[in-house]
Scaffold this active site. Structure first.
Site, mmCIF file in Angstrom:
data_model
loop_
_atom_site.group_PDB
_atom_site.id
_atom_site.type_symbol
_atom_site.label_atom_id
_atom_site.label_comp_id
_atom_site.label_asym_id
_atom_site.label_seq_id
_atom_site.Cartn_x
_atom_site.Cartn_y
_atom_site.Cartn_z
ATOM 1 N N TYR A 1 11.640 -4.030 -7.152
ATOM 2 C CA TYR A 1 10.460 -3.599 -8.044
ATOM 3 C C TYR A 1 9.448 -2.645 -7.296
ATOM 4 O O TYR A 1 8.658 -1.962 -8.156
ATOM 5 C CB TYR A 1 9.722 -4.598 -8.870
ATOM 6 C CG TYR A 1 8.953 -5.493 -8.562
ATOM 7 C CD1 TYR A 1 9.110 -6.735 -8.270
ATOM 8 C CD2 TYR A 1 7.432 -5.072 -7.948
ATOM 9 C CE1 TYR A 1 8.268 -7.903 -7.809
ATOM 10 C CE2 TYR A 1 6.661 -5.767 -7.442
ATOM 11 C CZ TYR A 1 6.944 -7.349 -7.456
ATOM 12 O OH TYR A 1 5.986 -8.263 -6.979
ATOM 13 N N GLY B 1 -0.658 0.677 -5.153
ATOM 14 C CA GLY B 1 -1.571 -0.033 -4.578
ATOM 15 C C GLY B 1 -2.795 0.555 -5.612
ATOM 16 O O GLY B 1 -3.074 1.887 -5.689
ATOM 17 N N CYS C 1 0.745 -1.188 -0.015
ATOM 18 C CA CYS C 1 -0.014 -0.059 0.099
ATOM 19 C C CYS C 1 0.949 1.186 0.058
ATOM 20 O O CYS C 1 1.980 1.065 0.401
ATOM 21 C CB CYS C 1 -0.951 0.030 1.192
ATOM 22 S SG CYS C 1 -1.877 -1.406 1.419
ATOM 23 N N ASN D 1 0.558 0.531 6.040
ATOM 24 C CA ASN D 1 1.070 -0.348 4.887
ATOM 25 C C ASN D 1 1.666 -1.567 5.793
ATOM 26 O O ASN D 1 2.671 -1.013 6.533
ATOM 27 C CB ASN D 1 2.027 0.524 4.186
ATOM 28 C CG ASN D 1 2.690 -0.200 2.962
ATOM 29 O OD1 ASN D 1 2.507 -1.340 2.641
ATOM 30 N ND2 ASN D 1 3.810 -0.023 2.864
ATOM 31 N N GLY D 2 1.596 -2.965 5.429
ATOM 32 C CA GLY D 2 2.046 -3.660 6.169
ATOM 33 C C GLY D 2 1.154 -5.088 6.433
ATOM 34 O O GLY D 2 0.055 -4.967 5.728
#
Lengths: 500, 500, 500, 500
Positions: D257, D28, D2, D102-103
């Site tokens: 990436y 995202g 995210c 995020n995670g």
């Protein structure tokens, strides 16, 4: 059934057409469309749905111009596979035409073949409106090859159109850069009238007078059967009888329930006609049932109210509104793995118990078509405690399908088809069933306007004055007389913008 | 005003709540919301608009579960700047609660302050519903700290809630994984009743009995003022009186025009109450006007019809529906550089000329609020040819604003505020103006259910039984008594999905 | 500029046309449209927006059939007042035609007048596509009056069309129930090629070869300037040269940046052409700047990359991608009372500091049009720490507007119009400015396909091979040569459904 | 994965958050959400879809205020049945909190149980974000019971949160009326940094530095593992290390990436890291393959380009962009009775034949996950005429699933899981397959920022530093280590308006 409107003004007409279509919304809730013209440019928006849903601000902004036409269309009874289209339709040659109509052509298939073979005119839909506009286009084109368009050409074209078309049609059309054309089939089956506003040059044509009055226009007169009127962009009105032997045969169903009570059609106030039908129905009731046997007269909302009220008055019995209609109608959603609640008349109507409990009630409906609703209502009345349930229909038995533009089931679905009144009574479950008398009904309406010699009453008497469908098409649709309706709709669609 | 519904079932409830909200749609057209529960998970969808527009198939699919609540909300009268929210509201601690209500809290501002300072509960909107749910949440939380939730805890919490809240409130709430709670303020100002279906365990709570009957539920009884009922997920119903001194003071306006005629509220059939109001109004008419002076009695649609019918019956004069309502309502579009057509009552009503021409007409309306519509209608009647236009109001003069949840203008906008009947008559332009008598009206309704000792009738008598707004807030909204409505709406918004 | 595609298949073509339009999306992002045919019935959906937004499942379902055409259209440069339309266009006589094109007619106004006066064909929009389809319709009609349509008639009609039209046009059209027609103007300004798939009868025509290859079709060949091909519903392909003196003059801008690098147009791989332009540009750089003065070559994304890479290779200097393009582009919202953040090239590009810091950088762009973006990018490079900023343009100076279908500003907005390279350099702020040499560019592209004798390169040399706009129209649009673009778009609109 | 952002400003922040989310969109594309605060009021809009589709003008207007947070969320790999939710989440007690992260928490299920049993906090979704916000809420609540909130309370709460949570989490949260809180798990697995703008009091926190720079903010520094920062509404920044033994273990996949090349994470320029990976990869290539055997180096777009470019440079072989990416991505529509065209890599990539024909090509990809795409690309290269196809992966073999917030298949779907390089080569069909060396990769990145002692590289080495999922949950999702992702999405949903 459909509602149509056309207007020539010196002001923007988008809101005006929108308001007029709302006043005609009862004539068709399936689709709506407006075309406006500004100079020689035309703008269209049409889609499935009610007027309030079809036209948003962005659509209205894209409909500039000071003349235009509009249409509302009835739900399609037909099979879901068939292609559907909204009105109006457009062809760009000659001159740029748009057209909307109310009615049904019974020779559409033959005309379509003819148009392609002789004229290479491609008909892309199953709609008889597309056939109609192409016949009109062709007839105008032949007369004006390379020459300017005259009013005489237009009327000559309409004359030729009358010779080629069979069925019912009340038409409004625009000729881009020229004006508004309106005409009515030689039997005058579907209604059409016009009115004026302002000091000069504001003319509106509409299916019902209520659209004129509700938008501030003054009703002038009905358009006569077979007659055409043309209003140019300056508002000059031309009119001409374009049929060889016109004959006023208005659809009697308009008076029964199609039209609004506050409209007048072919010189007859619908409200007044309904009051009169209440009177003749009262005579029928009295001949069967002593009024003293009736405790209360209860209309089945909405359109039967004037007849029921007058009937009660004549019988000298109390009139009470024992049913409440649910005004807000929703949907039944199909949910995966979830049972669907059975929809019934109870979701549309609610009985007020105290008006039924322990009483002999005379229910009055405007007409009985399939009979399923009537049966449910009779049952509801009993459950609400009625001792006896009598049912009176303000219309005679509906025995035959309609092929002139009313959305009606096929013959075999009509409860009165090939059945006696007693058989129908048993199916419906009423203690007594009383029907209007067709001749009496015709007589009392005719008394209001003696110019009406005859009515299109094929649903009741099976007499199809403007011809019947060819056997093949009839068979396709069941029982040989089902209509190629002019109400085919545009599936999941929305069309807008300048015509292209 | 709002409509609320709650249900515990063993089947999916989304369609059921939808259908119930449609039956309550007349109580609020501004916004709609549904929350369903499946196990301990809750699902919500709410947005501005009518029920049919708010809920699409995709929304319904996202509302699984076998218990739930729903709400429809009235248009906000307030200022456009104010933030707006739809119901129901959600808080996740304790247990997960959702709540919707009908009514108006008059001490919402003080409660909000209290909630933040003492409990650190953040109220993110101006809605008194959010205050209400947080008060309830807090009262449940204090009683269950770390312990399982018992029915006694719930009723104890409602008891505490009654002590903290002032104003009117009929409430439905879900406790995730536990059940449905419903309660009514100690004066019973807003209506609330419940019914059952099936053999066991199907319970529905609703603002009006029509929502029960229209969805196949059997009306059981009204919830008493101050009473709470709790139905667990198995459908077991618990009830308890949670107010110290409950007193049945239903809002009398429900009988005048808010409720549907086919509902019964606090033991009184609305339809029957309206018939009775017609009778007492007839007495008032007779005292002013010899019935012979009246040619016809004409109701102003819709809700005045039963009263007008009964009045006509009592006067022995003909009852005729001289006005036709335009059922399909559209919008006025603002087009750049285009004049806006003046909207008037004429776009809502149409007069049938023949019922007015040359007659003395007695128009009957359910009530007169601002007076502007009445004036226009009187004028329409004259233009339709009426010789004399008499106007009778089935409700007494509306002189004071409502602070208990009815959307009503401020005092200065009420035509009867600080004016004599003669002054009002002149403004309205009627030849004679006759108002209902408040005491007579109370008396005849009370006769139907003698348990009703008093009514909340502040609009007519200025007596605010559940307290008035604090002066500051009053001032903000004009004339010191305007409401902090519970009808604040969600701006241009749509909320859906699981609660998060 | 636009992208067009047409296909004849024995399978449904809706997804195929959709996929092909996505592959041509770079040629036009303003509007998209698809028409499919099933038997003799046509289905259309077109609207403003990107392909992915215009076509939803419901639209795709309404596009049945096994042959069809599609189009994507470039944003309109023109004035916002002008009416806008999406392609394809439809006329129903003769036979039912739909048509889409890429290009621009310069005698559209005269043709429109002619069509109306002589043929009474109404052109409802400002789009030259509507003019084009009507010219074609008229020419087919004259040849087939009442007779079946032959392939010879079609080619004869195209021959007549070539004589009447001036400007650039690559055309795909459907003749309902007959097949797919495609043709290209006698100078072959806009590209058009075709390919085949399967064993027989699958033919696709498209603006660029990438649309064929990306959908599994095998590239067959370019359609020659002036040539027409007709593929009937069985997939039989007919072709004929329909121009008197065809001449291959492809638009050189296609190679500069319009076309995708993986396309081949008129026998020339665009990628290869760009590599070659990098080589000739390298020679120009060397003539001005010792390669040792250049630390790094940095392309300005996207289309300059092949040229820049080859240029770096030739100079023997490192090639580095110092700019990162922001792939996700959003909008700037106008909020009442809120300042708008200035949009700049920085929201599209981001510099990677370490590639600039302390270096002499040679930036390579595909072309310089207005010069404003170049100035910002040079500034960004300096802020990222570049010591010297050199700028090379893979195209020669753009000095004249385009009237053959490329969306380009008017002459006065072009930074190179009436300015010397030194003047331009000062405006842009680069330390050195190097332009491609036009003759060298033409030479190296011609070397790839020696059949190309000349290019349409009017932007660079002011030579308008297919004629110029009439003075009046030129004046309207500034500087006498601005185009009556064929890219007029449909305002806020969506059109769908069967054609009507 | 995210992307998250938070901002404190003295200006409206809606456009700013929107622009920042666009710059993080690559992290995202499944859902997006923004919450803004004005005074103590919060406004939210979130829905599934890309940023440009989720936020329309009406949504932006409903997001007033000068502080806020936003999030973009990655597509969910999980099963379609599971409930899905968009971020941010809201709880109203204490104070009003919203939070996005995020995670991925690996002990979410246990925490959820704990929250309900001990605190009666209802978690309505499967999202670990809802668990996280409730843990935080509870920890703040316990410390502030009835007292004002201090910065020390906040940091104490974060300290407690660190003790309760296991897994990866980079968090932004608003405390209504107080300010912006941001913190990062003690291992610093997911990135988080902040910057400032203007003269004082403008602070932005974001997942990547590019969001700061692209919106005009100056990058200040990364937030340290375990650190929390709190910015009050005046822009005063407080920071504190809240973890007992913080350790910098950034996810190495970000450099491979996930992140944009123009971002710097934990002191390492992503672009630079990729160049370095190209160098170490070059060494691996040389050890296997003489550079003279390679005619051309071709990157597989997009993220492998810097590595491939540097690799080519080191090998002294030409670098050419032989694949063109199709920028415009559409959908495959399911049509009743219509075969679905097989989607393949060919719809995303197109090969430029001349770069392959007759050559030995070295393709460079950033990583190889399932292997299916690689196999197709190798095949495409062969069909384009390549003589030999060598494939190099800039990342080491991906052998284990990710449970810390990257959307990755289960172990059995990974081509490298339990396979030798030779086995993989055979599956992929390359002539030679060369993988990056994990130690070399770690080393060169660590050289850029020596403060990084270790990396979270579990995909490559199977070492799960922040713990593994409980066996039960693992089993549910296959192979015992699959994640309970924090990226669960809100199905077909849209949420907006003030929080309620």
């Amino acid at each position: 059934m459909c509602g149509i409107v056309g207007v020539i003004s010196q002001q923007p007409v988008n809101q005006l057409l929108y308001d007029a279509l709302l006043l005609l919304q009862h004539r068709g809730q399936d689709a709506a469309g407006i075309v406006t013209g500004s100079g020689s440019k035309l703008y269209m928006h049409k889609a499935r749905g009610m007027v309030r849903d079809v036209f948003r601000t962005r659509n209205m902004r894209a409909l500039p111009g000071d003349y235009g036409i509009g249409q509302v269309r009835y739900p399609t009874a037909g099979n879901a596979e068939s292609e559907e289209e909204a009105q109006p339709f457009y062809v760009n040659a000659p001159f740029g035409l748009v057209l909307a109509h109310n009615g049904n052509l019974i020779n559409a298939v033959a005309l379509k073949r003819e148009l392609f073979t002789n004229d290479h005119r491609h008909i892309n839909t199953e709609s008889d409106t597309e056939v109609l506009i192409n016949v009109l286009a062709h007839e105008i084109e032949r007369r004006t090859h390379g020459l300017p368009l005259s009013v005489d050409d237009i009327f000559a074209a309409v004359r030729a159109v009358h010779l080629r078309l069979r069925g019912s049609y009340a038409v409004v059309a625009l000729i881009a850069g020229h004006g508004l054309l309106a005409f009515r089939d030689p039997f005058g089956i579907r209604p059409l009238c016009f009115g004026t506003a302002g000091e000069s040059g504001e003319v509106m044509v509409a299916s019902e007078s209520v659209a004129l009055e509700g938008t501030g226009y003054k009703f002038e007169r009905d358009i006569a059967p077979g007659e055409a009127i043309f209003v140019d962009l300056q508002g000059r009105l031309h009119s001409e009888q374009c049929a060889a032997e016109p004959q006023r045969n208005p659809c009697i169903f308009e008076y029964v329930y199609l039209a609004r009570p506050d409209s007048a059609l072919d010189g007859v106030s619908v409200y007044r006609a309904r009051l009169r039908m209440g009177e003749t129905l009262a005579q029928r009731v009295i001949s069967v049932l002593p009024p003293s046997e009736i405790d209360v007269v209860i209309p089945i909302p909405e359109s039967s109210r004037p007849s029921a009220m007058q009937l009660a008055h004549r019988l000298g019995r109390p009139y009470r509104e024992g049913f409440v209609k649910n005004r807000y109608v929703g949907r039944t959603f199909i949910m995966p793995g979830q049972a669907v609640r059975k929809k019934s008349v109870r979701q549309k109507l609610n009985a007020i118990g105290q008006e039924f409990a322990g009483r002999n009630v005379l229910l009055v409906d405007d007409s009985i078509v399939r009979g399923t609703t009537s049966r449910e209502i009779v049952q509801m009345a009993r459950e609400a405690g009625a001792r006896k349930v009598y049912l009176a229909s303000a219309a005679p038995p509906v025995r035959y399908p309609n092929i002139y533009g009313i959305d009606m089931p096929t013959a075999s679905e009509l409860v009165a088809h090939n059945r006696s009144v007693e058989e129908i009574r048993q199916i419906i479950g009423a203690d007594v069933l009383i029907y209007q008398d067709l001749d009496a009904m015709k007589r009392v309406i005719r008394e209001i306007n003696p110019e009406i010699v005859e009515f299109e009453a094929s649903c009741f008497d099976g007499c199809y004055i403007a011809g019947t469908l060819p056997p093949d098409e009839g068979k396709n649709r069941g029982e040989g007389v089902a209509p190629n309706t002019g109400r085919l709709s545009l599936q999941g669609a929305e069309e807008q913008g300048q015509l292209s």
